[in-house]
Design an enzyme around this catalytic site. Sequence first.
Site, short mmCIF file in Angstrom:
data_model
loop_
_atom_site.label_atom_id
_atom_site.label_comp_id
_atom_site.label_asym_id
_atom_site.label_seq_id
_atom_site.Cartn_x
_atom_site.Cartn_y
_atom_site.Cartn_z
N SER A 152 0.93 -1.24 -0.16
CA SER A 152 -0.06 -0.02 -0.15
C SER A 152 0.82 1.12 -0.01
O SER A 152 1.83 1.04 0.66
CB SER A 152 -0.98 0.01 1.06
OG SER A 152 -1.61 1.22 1.21
N TYR A 165 -2.01 0.59 9.92
CA TYR A 165 -2.14 -0.02 8.51
C TYR A 165 -0.83 0.27 7.64
O TYR A 165 -0.14 -0.50 7.03
CB TYR A 165 -3.26 0.55 7.79
CG TYR A 165 -3.41 0.17 6.70
CD1 TYR A 165 -3.94 -0.96 6.17
CD2 TYR A 165 -3.23 0.79 5.25
CE1 TYR A 165 -4.32 -1.61 5.01
CE2 TYR A 165 -3.28 0.21 4.09
CZ TYR A 165 -4.08 -0.79 4.00
OH TYR A 165 -4.32 -1.49 2.80
#
Length: 299
Positions: A152, A165
């Site tokens: 990501s 995250y």
Amino acid sequence: MSALPDLSGRVAIVTGAGKGLGRQYALDLARAGAAVVVNNRRHPGEADEETSAARTAAEITAAGGRAVADWSAVQDPASGQQMVDRAIEAFGRLDIVIANAAAPQARSFHKLTVDEFRAVFDVGFLGTLHLVHAAWPILRDQGHGRIIMTSSSAGRYGQHGMSAYGASKSAVDSLVRTLAAEGTSNGVMVNGVSPYAHTPMTASHITGEMAEAFVPARVSPLVLWLASDACDVSGSILVAGGGRFRSVETVETVSLDAPEGIADMIARLPDAERAAHPNSNHAFDTLLVECGFAPRAPV
């Protein structure tokens, strides 16, 4: 959509495959001929047939493919071995691992407890680690394997409200590059895919015409190619979204001294020449040269 590679006889595990990107990967792997272990955790109160994993597996088998559902929670340390065992028991082998499961986060760091941070990190990173670690000996010993981990941009650049995250995905990037260095000589190709797609996790951010353009089906062709025998790259982090693709590189500037002080040097760094390094040893060796030393002898 690109023509599907021939994955006949291959067996894949896909985590987070009950919906979104993982579901698309599982469906397309099956269409390409692979047998698929469809993993997605069971929600409280769900019967087997009601789970998203079972629905995806049923969709595959209804279309003539081969699939079984798995409900392991990826943050459970035993989950990786459970999924590998499921693949071997159902299909007799394992060739492809797609570690896709992740947990969303949208809370500032100061509002998170350590336990809440870990809940997100453990799914995003340890959930990947558990599966890859369990699959690694099989893929390495058989001299062939394809591992794709979900990365990501939050892990590369940081993003407000995504500390856990982002940290988990930064760790995934490092694992991709390290395992690529260790696995390529044994035929195990390891890559990361950093997707942009309209999924249940991103539905509040990718809407309207953008959602129509950024469908999971426009990421999946890259994942299937990386899962195929045609894949001849390892250690790459590739961005995919809207049918377009990018390659991620980690770069460092050339070194500068600081005759006028640290502040002046920091101000000059943005204009310095940049270079990508294939590994950490290479990065250090170039610094040695800039400091007037010879590179170290290869180990």
